[in-house]
Scaffold this motif. Structure first.
Motif, PDB file in Angstrom:
ATOM      1  N   VAL A 180     -47.049  -6.166 -16.415  1.00 63.10           N
ATOM      2  CA  VAL A 180     -48.176  -5.763 -14.934  1.00 63.10           C
ATOM      3  C   VAL A 180     -49.351  -6.585 -14.839  1.00 63.10           C
ATOM      4  O   VAL A 180     -49.810  -7.006 -15.942  1.00 63.10           O
ATOM      5  CB  VAL A 180     -48.555  -4.340 -15.334  1.00 63.10           C
ATOM      6  N   GLU A 181     -49.445  -7.013 -13.756  1.00 64.30           N
ATOM      7  CA  GLU A 181     -50.665  -7.848 -13.212  1.00 64.30           C
ATOM      8  C   GLU A 181     -51.118  -7.610 -12.104  1.00 64.30           C
ATOM      9  O   GLU A 181     -50.387  -7.017 -11.167  1.00 64.30           O
ATOM     10  CB  GLU A 181     -50.159  -9.370 -13.492  1.00 64.30           C
ATOM     11  N   GLY A 232     -47.380  -1.482  -1.221  1.00 68.15           N
ATOM     12  CA  GLY A 232     -48.408  -2.387  -1.681  1.00 68.15           C
ATOM     13  C   GLY A 232     -48.308  -2.832  -2.995  1.00 68.15           C
ATOM     14  O   GLY A 232     -49.293  -3.408  -3.626  1.00 68.15           O
ATOM     15  N   ASN A 233     -47.341  -2.551  -3.606  1.00 68.19           N
ATOM     16  CA  ASN A 233     -46.912  -3.043  -4.891  1.00 68.19           C
ATOM     17  C   ASN A 233     -45.671  -3.805  -4.760  1.00 68.19           C
ATOM     18  O   ASN A 233     -44.557  -3.435  -4.141  1.00 68.19           O
ATOM     19  CB  ASN A 233     -46.735  -1.764  -5.915  1.00 68.19           C
ATOM     20  N   GLN A 234     -45.679  -4.899  -5.750  1.00 66.55           N
ATOM     21  CA  GLN A 234     -44.498  -5.773  -5.714  1.00 66.55           C
ATOM     22  C   GLN A 234     -43.579  -5.511  -7.031  1.00 66.55           C
ATOM     23  O   GLN A 234     -44.282  -5.230  -8.260  1.00 66.55           O
ATOM     24  CB  GLN A 234     -44.998  -7.163  -5.854  1.00 66.55           C
ATOM     25  N   ILE A 235     -42.341  -5.345  -7.036  1.00 68.56           N
ATOM     26  CA  ILE A 235     -41.371  -5.128  -8.235  1.00 68.56           C
ATOM     27  C   ILE A 235     -40.681  -6.078  -8.188  1.00 68.56           C
ATOM     28  O   ILE A 235     -39.693  -6.398  -7.205  1.00 68.56           O
ATOM     29  CB  ILE A 235     -40.699  -3.732  -7.963  1.00 68.56           C
ATOM     30  N   ILE A 236     -40.297  -6.795  -9.474  1.00 73.19           N
ATOM     31  CA  ILE A 236     -39.433  -7.931  -9.943  1.00 73.19           C
ATOM     32  C   ILE A 236     -38.580  -7.503 -10.808  1.00 73.19           C
ATOM     33  O   ILE A 236     -38.970  -7.097 -11.798  1.00 73.19           O
ATOM     34  CB  ILE A 236     -40.238  -9.046  -9.851  1.00 73.19           C
ATOM     35  N   VAL A 237     -37.346  -7.586 -10.645  1.00 70.84           N
ATOM     36  CA  VAL A 237     -36.221  -7.009 -11.624  1.00 70.84           C
ATOM     37  C   VAL A 237     -35.611  -8.501 -12.197  1.00 70.84           C
ATOM     38  O   VAL A 237     -35.185  -9.313 -11.166  1.00 70.84           O
ATOM     39  CB  VAL A 237     -35.472  -6.137 -11.157  1.00 70.84           C
ATOM     40  N   ALA A 276     -41.958   5.218 -10.011  1.00 65.96           N
ATOM     41  CA  ALA A 276     -42.343   6.602 -10.770  1.00 65.96           C
ATOM     42  C   ALA A 276     -43.467   6.285 -11.534  1.00 65.96           C
ATOM     43  O   ALA A 276     -44.525   7.249 -11.425  1.00 65.96           O
ATOM     44  CB  ALA A 276     -41.149   7.288 -11.381  1.00 65.96           C
ATOM     45  N   ALA A 277     -43.676   5.097 -12.206  1.00 66.42           N
ATOM     46  CA  ALA A 277     -44.668   4.844 -13.277  1.00 66.42           C
ATOM     47  C   ALA A 277     -45.975   4.494 -12.283  1.00 66.42           C
ATOM     48  O   ALA A 277     -46.878   4.946 -12.545  1.00 66.42           O
ATOM     49  CB  ALA A 277     -44.305   3.907 -14.319  1.00 66.42           C
ATOM     50  N   LEU A 278     -45.646   3.938 -11.220  1.00 65.20           N
ATOM     51  CA  LEU A 278     -46.865   3.344 -10.364  1.00 65.20           C
ATOM     52  C   LEU A 278     -47.366   4.398  -9.667  1.00 65.20           C
ATOM     53  O   LEU A 278     -48.510   4.257  -8.907  1.00 65.20           O
ATOM     54  CB  LEU A 278     -46.518   2.324  -9.456  1.00 65.20           C
ATOM     55  N   ARG A 317     -48.279  -6.159  -9.546  1.00 61.25           N
ATOM     56  CA  ARG A 317     -47.150  -6.512  -9.598  1.00 61.25           C
ATOM     57  C   ARG A 317     -46.509  -5.992 -11.184  1.00 61.25           C
ATOM     58  O   ARG A 317     -47.005  -6.303 -11.918  1.00 61.25           O
ATOM     59  CB  ARG A 317     -46.936  -8.024  -9.550  1.00 61.25           C
ATOM     60  N   VAL A 318     -45.266  -5.789 -10.767  1.00 57.97           N
ATOM     61  CA  VAL A 318     -44.347  -5.089 -12.110  1.00 57.97           C
ATOM     62  C   VAL A 318     -43.467  -6.066 -11.994  1.00 57.97           C
ATOM     63  O   VAL A 318     -42.443  -6.006 -11.224  1.00 57.97           O
ATOM     64  CB  VAL A 318     -44.218  -3.794 -11.832  1.00 57.97           C
TER      65      VAL A 318
END
Length: 928
Positions: free
Chosen positions: A655-656, A679-684, A724-726, A740-741
């Motif tokens: 997380v950053e 507003g959050n970025q998720i990268i897999v 769900a965590a965010l 960003r996750v």
């Protein structure tokens, strides 16, 4: 000098009670038995309507239309609109007694909330005749040589009057009434002068090009300054006041007793304490003997009036030369005709100005005469704008067929440029046939939910005649509705009629879908759908202003929620300036409006009238939480049975913070997902996952994935776990933002064949992300974020400094720019389109060139002219936290003397300072 019943033109003979004299014509009017306790108000209205039957004859419509006035009363709150309306109804014979606002006995303020507060909340329509009598289309100043010089006020006219609210919260109510009027009477408080709401409604009337006259009221009160008010009209409203009357103070500095008429060169004096039906008239010679100072000032007023008209009207110049350049010798009929030309001319900035004291029953009858003499009839009013198939034009062009032909030419051009003459001619012919079969065109400008009659739709008929049982096609909703009943409204009372002719205002009962601003047309043949292009006909729609005040609405129980939303839907149909939305985070139903009083009235309507079991509460502001640093890579193994099936998966999360300055992640073949949500970025990332894209189906598969699982399902499961965590921050439990996750899965070590299910993947991603957030909390920490609004505030130059200081110091906002132009995309905080006004702004008027009589006891502070720079509009663009904008409207009005307005939109979330964060948390915890 003698006492006579009011007749509008000089004294002739004294008449017995119940008779009216105008020139040589006598009109029988109902006896006004004010002291007769046995006579009721309803009985007077019944007698009055029997005297004034609403004519629906097709042959008499054109003649009666010339003797029709659709006017509105506009002003600041407490300027005397309803009081003046009550006197108009009394002198016209509509009522037997004069209603009082303080007693709650007025005709037009009939709502319980209006009578309890003593203010007008919703506009009321009422019809009466002035002068009293039945409108005869065969008589009038247009017929007969002997009537050429007779004023229009010598013949009965039908007046459809709308009394509008004056409070700033009900600006939209004024807007939807103004757009269907042909003329307006702007009432000013002689003590307060030109006030904030006066400027607002004046600009709205200018937008719709409505001819106006000004009436300076309350000249009987201490501190009344007629001359100062006249100068304020020139500086604040930007027009040339044509002073037609000056106040008559007994002895020059005594009580207000009447007015001196600069048009007819006569004095009009009312006796204190009477009902105002009897007036003493004095010619100029009699005034010179009794009030020499007033007579001298009246001469100056006549000279100034003729000089002002001469600058804008060539005909009055010729009359002036015919009178050997004697200002006093110009005939009153010529001055009235010149004033009327200036009022009807859109390029002229001359506005007639009259004086009086309505509460003391002084000056109302001359004002009614000026309404008839100077304001336009429906055929003389500016042509209303229409739009048909995207082509804009005037209604008269539409009815003549010119606009239809233009639309046909535009529609008949094929894509390849071929234009068969036969087809183009057929289009023209069909368009002309369609317009010839148009029976009526009306605009629904107001919808009211009446407890007894049901939903009442107020309409202004612009062409043809709207008949009972006719089929009305709603061009906005593309539906047809039948009009089973038609009413002619008399405030909250009504008379059923068979038709509403063009130029008149009426009510349609029984429409189930029609809303405010819809266009209604009827077509011969009683067809449900009119032919092209009439189905796209639009009369000018209302621009709904954005809300600036909001509150929450909560049902008393879950079983009442459906009933509450149905009641809110009825409320929105009545008042489109109300907005209803549901906050996705808190689940609250939010009701937004134009101000605190506006929402208070909406609550009363919701609970008392619509019987909804709900209450209004505080707004819950959706705060956010954001990371301040980067976490270590956290790996979590999920190994647990879910619904009797073993689930096992492993995932690593980092997380950053995510901001505009952060460097974007490099994309490679291992990146399966890189998207932003809320507003959050998720990268897999899945390094080493070999994706097979050679399948005949669109699904991407991989030999490393568990059996039956494709890559879409794989990354969706991981994404749902991270989201769900965010949704819950580690420190303040608010949703995360600007985070960003990065989720990383090694197929060789983190996937376990059939044991790895989608739910196991989601749980592993959720646990890893939550653990990474906890790691950040114990390291760099997290901070709260709050929604910041982009606010555009419009104030005058005098209030600029105090508003800027309040925004920057007290409310935690920061100023983006100060600009004299108004960048509101053509819409101000009241919802008025002002682009046309700002394109060609007229030059300011020098108040020293404006005639204004001296005020008694005038002091330098009272008589001081308002500098043009102080009233110059300024615009402040700022970013302010949403919490500080709750209730800001009332504070802004107090800072700017009621002249400030604003609009706002959500801009973004910003980190809160430590001090502000502590204050917000203390408030959320109840002060502990």
């Amino acid at each position: 000098m003698g006492a006579f019943p009011w007749h509008g033109r000089g004294p002739v003979v004294a008449l017995p009670p119940g008779m009216r004299c105008m020139s040589s014509n006598l009109y029988k009017i109902p006896t006004l038995a004010k002291n007769n306790t046995c006579s009721s108000l309803r009985g007077a209205r019944s007698d009055y309507r029997q005297l004034q039957r609403f004519s629906t004859s097709r042959t008499s419509q054109n003649g009666a239309l010339d003797r029709t006035r659709n006017i509105g009363i506009i002003a600041h709150i407490d300027a005397g609109k309803t009081t003046t309306t009550e006197r108009m109804l009394f002198y016209s014979g509509f009522t037997r007694r004069i209603g009082d606002v303080d007693e709650g006995s007025t005709v037009t303020d009939f709502l319980p909330a209006e009578r309890a507060r003593g203010i007008t909340i919703q506009s009321a329509a009422i019809t009466f005749h002035w002068p009293p009598g039945e409108v005869d289309e065969t008589s009038g100043p247009q017929t007969g040589e002997q009537n050429e010089k007779a004023p229009r006020s010598s013949y009965p006219h039908t007046i459809n009057l709308i009394d509008t609210p004056g409070h700033a919260d009900f600006t939209f109510e004024v807007m939807r009434s103004l757009r269907i009027l042909d003329g307006a009477v702007c009432i000013l408080d002689g003590v307060a002068g030109v006030e904030a709401q006066t400027e607002k409604v004046w600009n709205q009337a200018s937008t719709y090009r409505i001819p106006r006259v000004i009436y300076v009221n309350k000249l009987d009160r201490d501190g009344a300054a007629f001359g100062r008010t006249v100068r304020e009209v020139s500086t604040r409203l930007g027009v040339y006041p044509a002073v037609c009357q000056i106040p008559w103070f007994h002895g020059g500095n005594g009580p207000f007793v009447g007015v001196a008429d600069a048009i007819n060169l006569q004095g009009l004096r009312w006796k204190e304490g009477e009902d105002g039906r009897t007036v003493k008239m004095s010619n100029l010679e009699q005034l010179e003997a009794e009030e020499p100072a007033l007579a001298a000032e009246l001469r100056r007023a006549r000279i100034a009036l003729v000089e002002l008209l001469s600058e804008h009207d060539e005909d009055i110049v010729e009359k002036f030369f015919e009178c050997e350049e004697d200002h006093l010798a110009v005939l009153p009929a010529d001055i009235i005709a010149s004033l009327r030309r200036c009022v009807l001319d859109q390029s002229s900035r001359i506005v007639p100005l009259f004086a009086g004291a309505s509460f003391r029953n002084m000056g109302v009858q001359p004002l009614l005469d000026s309404v008839v003499n100077l304001l336009p009839s429906p055929p003389e009013a500016p042509d209303p704008e229409v739009s048909i198939s995207g082509v804009k034009g005037g209604l008269r062009d539409l009815l003549s067929g010119d606009l239809i032909v233009e639309q046909s030419k535009k529609a008949s051009v094929p894509a390849k440029g071929k234009q068969p003459k036969r087809k183009h001619g057929a289009l023209q012919s069909s368009s002309r046939d369609a317009i010839s079969k148009l029976q009526s065109c009306a605009l629904a400008f107001k919808v009211v939910n009446d407890a007894k009659r049901g939903v009442l739709v107020y309409v202004r008929v612009y062409s043809g005649s709207l008949d009972r049982n006719s089929l009305l096609y709603n061009t906005n909703l593309q539906i047809s509705e039948r009009a089973p009943r038609l009413l002619k409204m008399y405030a909250n009372d009504a008379v059923e009629v068979d038709s509403i002719p063009a130029g008149h205002i009426g009510v349609v009962v029984g429409l189930k879908q029609t809303r405010t601003g819809d266009t209604l047309v009827s077509y011969s043949g009683n067809k449900a759908t009119p032919p092209e292009p009439l189905i796209s006909l639009q009369l000018r729609p209302i621009a709904v202003p954005p809300p600036v005040f909001f509150t929450s609405v909560e049902p008393h129980s879950l079983s009442e929620e459906k009933r509450m939303h149905e009641s809110l839907a009825l409320l929105l149909r009545e008042d489109p300036s109300l907005h209803v939305s549901v906050d996705e985070e808190s689940g609250q139903t939010l009701l937004s409006g134009m101000g605190e009083l506006h929402l208070e009235i909406a609550r009363d309507r919701l609970i008392n009238d619509l019987k909804a079991k709900a209450s209004m509460g505080r707004i819950e502001i959706g705060y956010r939480e954001s990371t301040l640093g980067i976490s270590k890579p956290i790996t979590k193994l999920f190994d647990k049975e879910i619904a009797g099936r073993k689930g096992k998966a492993c995932c690593t999360a980092v997380v950053e913070p995510l901001d505009e300055q952060s460097t974007p992640q490099e994309q490679d073949e291992a990146t399966l997902l890189d998207e932003t949500y809320d507003g959050n970025q998720i990268i897999v990332r899945a390094p080493g996952l070999q994706i097979d894209r050679s399948s005949r189906t669109d699904e991407e598969t991989s030999p490393f994935l568990p059996p039956g699982m494709d890559t879409v399902t794989f990354r969706t499961a991981l994404q749902n776990g991270a989201m769900a965590a965010l949704a819950r921050g580690p420190q303040f439990t608010f949703p995360m933002h600007n985070t960003r996750v990065t989720l990383t899965i090694n197929p060789a070590t983190d996937l376990f064949g059939n044991e790895t299910t989608t739910s196991a993947l989601s749980s592993a991603a959720r646990q890893a992300t939550a653990a990474a957030l906890q790691d950040v909390q114990f390291g760099a920490g997290t901070t709260m974020m709050e929604p910041v609004m982009n606010v555009i505030i419009s104030v005058d130059e005098a209030s600029l400094g105090s508003v800027v200081h309040d925004i920057s110091s007290s409310r935690g906002g920061h100023i983006i720019s100060l600009d004299e132009e108004v960048p509101l995309a053509g819409t101000d905080a009241a919802g008025t389109s002002e682009s046309a006004l700002e394109e060609e702004a007229p030059p300011p008027i020098d108040p020293s060139r404006v005639y204004a009589p001296p005020d008694p006891f005038e002091t330098p502070s009272v008589g001081e002219e308002i500098p043009a720079a102080a009233s110059r509009p300024r615009t402040i663009i700022a970013k302010v936290p949403l919490k500080e904008m709750v209730g800001y409207l009332r504070h802004l009005r107090s800072l700017t003397a009621g002249r400030g307005t604003f609009v706002m939109t959500v801009d973004r979330f910003e980190n809160m300072s430590a001090q502000r964060q502590k204050a917000v948390l203390t408030e959320l915890r109840g002060g502990f």
